[in-house]
Design a protein around this motif. Sequence first.
Motif, PDB file in Angstrom:
ATOM      1  N   SER A  66       0.841  -1.201   0.000  1.00  0.00           N
ATOM      2  CA  SER A  66       0.000   0.000   0.000  1.00  0.00           C
ATOM      3  C   SER A  66       0.870   1.243   0.000  1.00  0.00           C
ATOM      4  CB  SER A  66      -0.910   0.035   1.239  1.00  0.00           C
ATOM      5  OG  SER A  66      -0.157   0.351   2.394  1.00  0.00           O
ATOM      6  N   GLY A  67       0.246   2.383  -0.268  1.00  0.00           N
ATOM      7  CA  GLY A  67       0.962   3.654  -0.207  1.00  0.00           C
ATOM      8  C   GLY A  67       1.406   3.951   1.216  1.00  0.00           C
ATOM      9  N   GLY A  68       0.529   3.674   2.170  1.00  0.00           N
ATOM     10  CA  GLY A  68       0.871   3.912   3.572  1.00  0.00           C
ATOM     11  C   GLY A  68       2.034   3.044   4.016  1.00  0.00           C
ATOM     12  N   TYR A  69       2.084   1.814   3.537  1.00  0.00           N
ATOM     13  CA  TYR A  69       3.214   0.931   3.855  1.00  0.00           C
ATOM     14  C   TYR A  69       4.517   1.504   3.277  1.00  0.00           C
ATOM     15  CZ  TYR A  69       6.239  -3.078   4.401  1.00  0.00           C
ATOM     16  OH  TYR A  69       7.295  -3.873   4.757  1.00  0.00           O
ATOM     17  N   THR A  92      -3.297  17.171   4.836  1.00  0.00           N
ATOM     18  CA  THR A  92      -2.840  15.839   4.461  1.00  0.00           C
ATOM     19  C   THR A  92      -3.945  14.823   4.690  1.00  0.00           C
ATOM     20  OG1 THR A  92      -1.038  14.261   4.795  1.00  0.00           O
ATOM     21  CG2 THR A  92      -1.838  15.359   6.759  1.00  0.00           C
ATOM     22  N   LEU A  93      -3.626  13.564   4.585  1.00  0.00           N
ATOM     23  CA  LEU A  93      -4.597  12.497   4.828  1.00  0.00           C
ATOM     24  C   LEU A  93      -4.043  11.601   5.949  1.00  0.00           C
ATOM     25  CD1 LEU A  93      -7.316  11.539   3.355  1.00  0.00           C
ATOM     26  CD2 LEU A  93      -5.909   9.713   2.437  1.00  0.00           C
ATOM     27  N   ALA A  94      -4.932  10.952   6.653  1.00  0.00           N
ATOM     28  CA  ALA A  94      -4.579  10.171   7.850  1.00  0.00           C
ATOM     29  C   ALA A  94      -3.372   9.231   7.687  1.00  0.00           C
ATOM     30  CB  ALA A  94      -5.802   9.383   8.322  1.00  0.00           C
ATOM     31  N   GLU A 161       8.831  12.054  -0.083  1.00  0.00           N
ATOM     32  CA  GLU A 161       7.684  12.627  -0.786  1.00  0.00           C
ATOM     33  C   GLU A 161       6.524  11.636  -0.838  1.00  0.00           C
ATOM     34  OE1 GLU A 161       8.511  15.047  -4.422  1.00  0.00           O
ATOM     35  OE2 GLU A 161      10.487  14.148  -4.229  1.00  0.00           O
ATOM     36  N   ASP A 162       5.367  12.098  -0.407  1.00  0.00           N
ATOM     37  CA  ASP A 162       4.140  11.320  -0.545  1.00  0.00           C
ATOM     38  C   ASP A 162       3.468  11.754  -1.848  1.00  0.00           C
ATOM     39  OD1 ASP A 162       1.644  10.140  -0.392  1.00  0.00           O
ATOM     40  OD2 ASP A 162       0.886  11.571   1.087  1.00  0.00           O
ATOM     41  N   CYS A 163       3.579  10.904  -2.861  1.00  0.00           N
ATOM     42  CA  CYS A 163       3.086  11.236  -4.201  1.00  0.00           C
ATOM     43  C   CYS A 163       1.794  10.492  -4.516  1.00  0.00           C
ATOM     44  CB  CYS A 163       4.147  10.892  -5.232  1.00  0.00           C
ATOM     45  SG  CYS A 163       5.733  11.673  -4.892  1.00  0.00           S
ATOM     46  N   ALA A 164       0.995  10.228  -3.488  1.00  0.00           N
ATOM     47  CA  ALA A 164      -0.269   9.517  -3.706  1.00  0.00           C
ATOM     48  C   ALA A 164      -1.143  10.242  -4.725  1.00  0.00           C
ATOM     49  CB  ALA A 164      -1.005   9.347  -2.386  1.00  0.00           C
ATOM     50  N   HIS A 165      -1.004  11.580  -4.797  1.00  0.00           N
ATOM     51  CA  HIS A 165      -1.834  12.358  -5.731  1.00  0.00           C
ATOM     52  C   HIS A 165      -1.020  12.964  -6.865  1.00  0.00           C
ATOM     53  CE1 HIS A 165      -4.598  13.153  -1.989  1.00  0.00           C
ATOM     54  NE2 HIS A 165      -4.631  11.895  -2.384  1.00  0.00           N
ATOM     55  N   THR A 166       0.259  12.632  -6.959  1.00  0.00           N
ATOM     56  CA  THR A 166       1.085  13.255  -8.005  1.00  0.00           C
ATOM     57  C   THR A 166       1.808  12.246  -8.892  1.00  0.00           C
ATOM     58  OG1 THR A 166       2.879  13.549  -6.403  1.00  0.00           O
ATOM     59  CG2 THR A 166       1.470  15.471  -6.833  1.00  0.00           C
ATOM     60  N   TYR A 185       4.300   6.197  -3.696  1.00  0.00           N
ATOM     61  CA  TYR A 185       3.082   6.307  -4.504  1.00  0.00           C
ATOM     62  C   TYR A 185       2.079   5.274  -4.020  1.00  0.00           C
ATOM     63  CZ  TYR A 185       6.675   8.394  -7.495  1.00  0.00           C
ATOM     64  OH  TYR A 185       7.722   9.141  -7.972  1.00  0.00           O
ATOM     65  N   SER A 186       0.816   5.570  -4.239  1.00  0.00           N
ATOM     66  CA  SER A 186      -0.231   4.609  -3.888  1.00  0.00           C
ATOM     67  C   SER A 186      -0.891   4.111  -5.174  1.00  0.00           C
ATOM     68  CB  SER A 186      -1.280   5.289  -2.996  1.00  0.00           C
ATOM     69  OG  SER A 186      -2.402   4.439  -2.840  1.00  0.00           O
ATOM     70  N   CYS A 187      -1.236   2.838  -5.195  1.00  0.00           N
ATOM     71  CA  CYS A 187      -1.885   2.253  -6.371  1.00  0.00           C
ATOM     72  C   CYS A 187      -3.286   1.768  -6.013  1.00  0.00           C
ATOM     73  CB  CYS A 187      -1.069   1.084  -6.921  1.00  0.00           C
ATOM     74  SG  CYS A 187       0.651   1.488  -7.208  1.00  0.00           S
ATOM     75  N   GLN A 188      -3.850   2.301  -4.934  1.00  0.00           N
ATOM     76  CA  GLN A 188      -5.193   1.838  -4.606  1.00  0.00           C
ATOM     77  C   GLN A 188      -6.234   2.540  -5.481  1.00  0.00           C
ATOM     78  OE1 GLN A 188      -7.372   4.065  -2.862  1.00  0.00           O
ATOM     79  NE2 GLN A 188      -6.490   4.477  -0.833  1.00  0.00           N
ATOM     80  N   THR A 189      -7.433   2.034  -5.431  1.00  0.00           N
ATOM     81  CA  THR A 189      -8.463   2.376  -6.406  1.00  0.00           C
ATOM     82  C   THR A 189      -8.715   3.873  -6.588  1.00  0.00           C
ATOM     83  OG1 THR A 189      -9.498   0.247  -6.022  1.00  0.00           O
ATOM     84  CG2 THR A 189     -10.892   1.931  -7.003  1.00  0.00           C
ATOM     85  N   TYR A 190      -8.528   4.676  -5.541  1.00  0.00           N
ATOM     86  CA  TYR A 190      -8.840   6.107  -5.660  1.00  0.00           C
ATOM     87  C   TYR A 190      -7.680   6.944  -6.182  1.00  0.00           C
ATOM     88  CZ  TYR A 190     -12.941   4.690  -3.119  1.00  0.00           C
ATOM     89  OH  TYR A 190     -14.096   4.060  -2.753  1.00  0.00           O
ATOM     90  N   LYS A 191      -6.597   6.296  -6.635  1.00  0.00           N
ATOM     91  CA  LYS A 191      -5.420   7.039  -7.088  1.00  0.00           C
ATOM     92  C   LYS A 191      -5.304   6.952  -8.612  1.00  0.00           C
ATOM     93  CE  LYS A 191      -5.308   7.632  -2.799  1.00  0.00           C
ATOM     94  NZ  LYS A 191      -4.370   7.461  -1.713  1.00  0.00           N
ATOM     95  N   HIS A 192      -4.090   7.134  -9.151  1.00  0.00           N
ATOM     96  CA  HIS A 192      -3.965   7.282 -10.608  1.00  0.00           C
ATOM     97  C   HIS A 192      -3.832   5.970 -11.366  1.00  0.00           C
ATOM     98  CE1 HIS A 192      -2.534  11.691  -9.914  1.00  0.00           C
ATOM     99  NE2 HIS A 192      -3.775  11.470  -9.560  1.00  0.00           N
TER     100      HIS A 192
END
Length: 317
Positions: A66-69, A92-94, A161-166, A185-192
């Motif tokens: 996950s992105g958080g991991y 930010t996000l939790a 850098e937290d690039c979950a949205h970039t 980066y995050s690859c979960q459903t709500y990301k890019h």
Amino acid sequence: MSEKFTGSFTQQEALPDAAIEAALQVLRHGRLHRYNVTEGELGETALLEQEFAAQVGAKYCLAVASGGYALATALRAVGVKHGDKVLTNAFTLAPVPGAIASVGASPVFVGVTEDLTIDLEDLAAKADQADFLMLSHMRGHLCDMDRLMQICDAAGIVVIEDCAHTMGAAWNGVASGRQGAVGCYSCQTYKHVNSGEGGLFVTDDAEVAARAIMLSGSYMLYERHLAAPAPEVFETVKYETPNISGRMDNLRAAILRPQLRDLKSQVARWNERYQVIEAGLRDLPGLTLVERPEAESYVGSSIQFLLLDWSAQTCRR
Ligand SMILES: *Cc1c(COP(=O)(O)O)cnc(C)c1O
């Protein structure tokens, strides 16, 4: 106005056929664990890492659960210890302060400007309070990254850098996630890109990469990676780094590879819509758009505006 939008702004699109085909292949052979490969087979996860590293111009890449991991792994890999302080922007996000808490560190919050990016004056003022910055590019807004790196380099602050949205964005042509020591980066459903769950970690630092790979649960199989440092780098690291399993699996990696190949055209599609909505919102009284800086190549997967001086009640309504 005669046209009315009746679709969903937030519902995810179906996966491309190439991703579905790739997933079926993995399901048919059953080798879902990333290190479960046959003689000569490279494995979807290792290939994903190799391709993403090339895509963002990083030496090393690790795919995780996950992105958080990825964020918590980055903190551990750069040496954040229990009791340390970590600077982080307050918008930010939790999972971001959550990653800091998960390693027993505590956040020092830095203010945010009306451009929705980290307040660099406030960062400079607090630069002596911590050796690390977890920078969240919240909702895809990039601050002046050149100035941020000047401040952090001068103060000896390690940037994650937290690039979950970039994912797919850039500052002055440099891919988001490539200015700091680590990009996550995050690859979960709500990301890019969408594998349900998933994360990516990139760095140019061989030791940081080796520690992250050991942390993720590579056991002694790190030689099956294609975007990892040379085996010598693991010689000491492998005896000192705990296993905190959080690996990516071959099914998710298979789904992600075709999506990453399409990322550029997806960004163009999203930005086209973004610009239509932005034009529609421009000049509405009481509503302030966030102007995008010249140096920023953004991914318009969401849009923000400010309702300055509105009461909380009116905002909600
Ligand atoms: C989604 C998200 C994360 C973490 O991603 P997960 O894959 O859900 O763990 C981190 N930061 C931000 C800003 C996010 O939106």
